[in-house]
Motif scaffolding. Structure first.
Motif, PDB file in Angstrom:
ATOM      1  N   ALA A  81      50.941 -19.015  58.081  1.00 35.68           N
ATOM      2  CA  ALA A  81      51.781 -19.394  56.938  1.00 35.68           C
ATOM      3  C   ALA A  81      51.605 -18.406  55.788  1.00 35.68           C
ATOM      4  CB  ALA A  81      51.442 -20.810  56.483  1.00 35.68           C
ATOM      5  N   ARG A  82      50.369 -17.961  55.555  1.00 40.34           N
ATOM      6  CA  ARG A  82      50.112 -17.000  54.479  1.00 40.34           C
ATOM      7  C   ARG A  82      50.845 -15.686  54.750  1.00 40.34           C
ATOM      8  NH1 ARG A  82      47.233 -12.687  52.979  1.00 40.34           N
ATOM      9  NH2 ARG A  82      46.408 -12.349  55.068  1.00 40.34           N
ATOM     10  N   GLN A  83      50.725 -15.172  55.980  1.00 38.91           N
ATOM     11  CA  GLN A  83      51.387 -13.905  56.295  1.00 38.91           C
ATOM     12  C   GLN A  83      52.910 -14.055  56.293  1.00 38.91           C
ATOM     13  OE1 GLN A  83      49.951 -11.396  59.456  1.00 38.91           O
ATOM     14  NE2 GLN A  83      47.853 -12.188  59.273  1.00 38.91           N
ATOM     15  N   MET A  84      53.416 -15.174  56.793  1.00 39.73           N
ATOM     16  CA  MET A  84      54.867 -15.396  56.807  1.00 39.73           C
ATOM     17  C   MET A  84      55.406 -15.500  55.384  1.00 39.73           C
ATOM     18  SD  MET A  84      55.053 -18.022  60.054  1.00 39.73           S
ATOM     19  CE  MET A  84      56.832 -18.291  60.006  1.00 39.73           C
ATOM     20  N   GLN A  85      54.703 -16.230  54.523  1.00 41.18           N
ATOM     21  CA  GLN A  85      55.129 -16.384  53.132  1.00 41.18           C
ATOM     22  C   GLN A  85      55.086 -15.046  52.413  1.00 41.18           C
ATOM     23  OE1 GLN A  85      53.048 -16.128  50.160  1.00 41.18           O
ATOM     24  NE2 GLN A  85      54.791 -16.632  48.861  1.00 41.18           N
ATOM     25  N   LEU A  86      54.058 -14.261  52.684  1.00 40.04           N
ATOM     26  CA  LEU A  86      53.934 -12.958  52.048  1.00 40.04           C
ATOM     27  C   LEU A  86      55.083 -12.039  52.473  1.00 40.04           C
ATOM     28  CD1 LEU A  86      51.983 -11.522  50.126  1.00 40.04           C
ATOM     29  CD2 LEU A  86      50.734 -10.734  52.149  1.00 40.04           C
ATOM     30  N   ALA A  87      55.427 -12.059  53.754  1.00 38.23           N
ATOM     31  CA  ALA A  87      56.560 -11.249  54.229  1.00 38.23           C
ATOM     32  C   ALA A  87      57.849 -11.709  53.566  1.00 38.23           C
ATOM     33  CB  ALA A  87      56.673 -11.341  55.747  1.00 38.23           C
ATOM     34  N   TYR A  88      58.034 -13.014  53.459  1.00 35.95           N
ATOM     35  CA  TYR A  88      59.221 -13.578  52.806  1.00 35.95           C
ATOM     36  C   TYR A  88      59.287 -13.117  51.347  1.00 35.95           C
ATOM     37  CZ  TYR A  88      62.603 -17.153  51.367  1.00 35.95           C
ATOM     38  OH  TYR A  88      63.712 -17.817  50.871  1.00 35.95           O
ATOM     39  N   GLN A  89      58.165 -13.214  50.661  1.00 38.47           N
ATOM     40  CA  GLN A  89      58.097 -12.798  49.254  1.00 38.47           C
ATOM     41  C   GLN A  89      58.385 -11.308  49.114  1.00 38.47           C
ATOM     42  OE1 GLN A  89      54.296 -13.703  47.472  1.00 38.47           O
ATOM     43  NE2 GLN A  89      54.635 -12.310  45.776  1.00 38.47           N
ATOM     44  N   HIS A  90      57.778 -10.489  49.947  1.00 36.15           N
ATOM     45  CA  HIS A  90      57.990  -9.042  49.855  1.00 36.15           C
ATOM     46  C   HIS A  90      59.425  -8.666  50.210  1.00 36.15           C
ATOM     47  CE1 HIS A  90      53.437  -8.019  50.363  1.00 36.15           C
ATOM     48  NE2 HIS A  90      53.741  -8.454  49.156  1.00 36.15           N
ATOM     49  N   PHE A  91      59.994  -9.355  51.173  1.00 36.33           N
ATOM     50  CA  PHE A  91      61.370  -9.060  51.560  1.00 36.33           C
ATOM     51  C   PHE A  91      62.342  -9.372  50.423  1.00 36.33           C
ATOM     52  CE2 PHE A  91      65.484 -10.154  53.331  1.00 36.33           C
ATOM     53  CZ  PHE A  91      65.749  -9.028  54.088  1.00 36.33           C
ATOM     54  N   HIS A  92      62.134 -10.498  49.766  1.00 35.21           N
ATOM     55  CA  HIS A  92      63.060 -10.926  48.710  1.00 35.21           C
ATOM     56  C   HIS A  92      62.765 -10.313  47.342  1.00 35.21           C
ATOM     57  CE1 HIS A  92      65.560 -13.572  51.038  1.00 35.21           C
ATOM     58  NE2 HIS A  92      64.484 -14.014  51.638  1.00 35.21           N
ATOM     59  N   ASN A  93      61.678  -9.559  47.239  1.00 31.74           N
ATOM     60  CA  ASN A  93      61.331  -8.878  45.986  1.00 31.74           C
ATOM     61  C   ASN A  93      60.950  -7.436  46.289  1.00 31.74           C
ATOM     62  OD1 ASN A  93      61.395 -11.209  44.061  1.00 31.74           O
ATOM     63  ND2 ASN A  93      59.928 -11.990  45.551  1.00 31.74           N
ATOM     64  N   PRO A  94      61.887  -6.634  46.760  1.00 40.44           N
ATOM     65  CA  PRO A  94      61.543  -5.246  47.110  1.00 40.44           C
ATOM     66  C   PRO A  94      61.237  -4.434  45.858  1.00 40.44           C
ATOM     67  CG  PRO A  94      63.908  -5.576  47.248  1.00 40.44           C
ATOM     68  CD  PRO A  94      63.301  -6.924  46.970  1.00 40.44           C
ATOM     69  N   PRO A  95      60.466  -3.363  46.039  1.00 44.23           N
ATOM     70  CA  PRO A  95      60.127  -2.527  44.879  1.00 44.23           C
ATOM     71  C   PRO A  95      61.322  -1.701  44.436  1.00 44.23           C
ATOM     72  CG  PRO A  95      59.378  -1.494  46.886  1.00 44.23           C
ATOM     73  CD  PRO A  95      59.911  -2.845  47.282  1.00 44.23           C
ATOM     74  N   GLU A  96      61.261  -1.244  43.206  1.00 42.37           N
ATOM     75  CA  GLU A  96      62.291  -0.336  42.697  1.00 42.37           C
ATOM     76  C   GLU A  96      61.995   1.104  43.108  1.00 42.37           C
ATOM     77  OE1 GLU A  96      63.105  -0.926  38.572  1.00 42.37           O
ATOM     78  OE2 GLU A  96      63.242  -3.095  38.819  1.00 42.37           O
ATOM     79  N   ARG A  97      60.702   1.399  43.304  1.00 48.29           N
ATOM     80  CA  ARG A  97      60.324   2.718  43.784  1.00 48.29           C
ATOM     81  C   ARG A  97      59.005   2.581  44.548  1.00 48.29           C
ATOM     82  NH1 ARG A  97      56.915   6.171  41.119  1.00 48.29           N
ATOM     83  NH2 ARG A  97      55.780   5.302  39.379  1.00 48.29           N
ATOM     84  N   ILE A  98      58.712   3.564  45.371  1.00 47.03           N
ATOM     85  CA  ILE A  98      57.507   3.531  46.198  1.00 47.03           C
ATOM     86  C   ILE A  98      56.525   4.577  45.692  1.00 47.03           C
ATOM     87  CG2 ILE A  98      56.616   3.909  48.539  1.00 47.03           C
ATOM     88  CD1 ILE A  98      59.336   2.908  49.570  1.00 47.03           C
ATOM     89  N   HIS A  99      55.268   4.151  45.527  1.00 51.06           N
ATOM     90  CA  HIS A  99      54.194   5.031  45.090  1.00 51.06           C
ATOM     91  C   HIS A  99      52.881   4.455  45.619  1.00 51.06           C
ATOM     92  CE1 HIS A  99      53.708   1.890  42.055  1.00 51.06           C
ATOM     93  NE2 HIS A  99      55.000   2.031  41.808  1.00 51.06           N
TER      94      HIS A  99
END
Length: 178
Positions: free
Chosen positions: A138-156
């Motif tokens: 559940a922790r990993q699934m929720q984290l993936a969901y959160q990261h998917f729906h809040n992508p970064p504006e830039r990568i560094h």
């Protein structure tokens, strides 16, 4: 997002069922067997044909593909390997990678303007054969969901380090070695 405890066959409606799969589309156990019994054995053949054609015979963990079920009420599955073959996947980030890949596959499907997927039924990824504890899945699934729906504006690098730290170097934040 809504969490429901029960069997997917008992759900009133869903457009897409997630197959927490192996890389070869062998759907003869666990949730996969329930999916095949529900949708019919021809679905397994369609999945394997796509794996042969699109992945040269082995769909990697961290990918997901949308496959038509032939069922008008529940038209799609997301074939999403959590493991190459049935084995324990504790102390990996396979659940995170599978969940993120599935969300991406659904989004790409919906961008194509085909019949949209609005409701996805997803089991606890890796929690049966993979032996990932439900709280860790559940922790990993929720984290993936959160990261998917809040992508970064830039990568560094600080962003990359922060994301990796959140995943805890392969998971199992809440488990101890058995």
């Amino acid at each position: 997002m809504e969490v429901v405890k029960g069997y997917f066959q008992e759900l009133d409606s869903f457009d897409c069922m997630v197959s927490a799969a192996n890389s070869f589309g062998l759907m003869d156990g666990g949730v996969d067997l329930a999916i095949i019994r529900f949708f019919g054995y021809a679905l397994e053949r369609r999945v394997q044909t796509r794996i042969l054609e699109e992945y040269w015979g082995e769909q990697p963990v961290g990918t997901s593909m949308i496959v038509e079920t032939g069922n008008d009420q529940h038209p799609f599955i997301a074939h999403t390997p959590t493991m190459r073959v049935p084995l324990r996947i504790t102390r990996t980030d396979n659940v995170y990678n599978a969940m993120f890949a599935m969300l991406r596959a659904v989004a790409i499907h919906n961008r194509r303007g085909e019949r949209p997927i609005r409701t996805v039924a997803c089991p606890g990824l890796g929690t049966a054969t993979g032996e990932v504890r439900p709280i860790e899945a559940a922790r990993q699934m929720q984290l993936a969901y959160q990261h998917f729906h809040n992508p970064p504006e830039r990568i560094h690098w600080p962003y990359a380090r922060q994301r990796q730290a959140a995943i805890i170097f392969g998971g199992d934040l809440f488990s101890t070695p058995r």
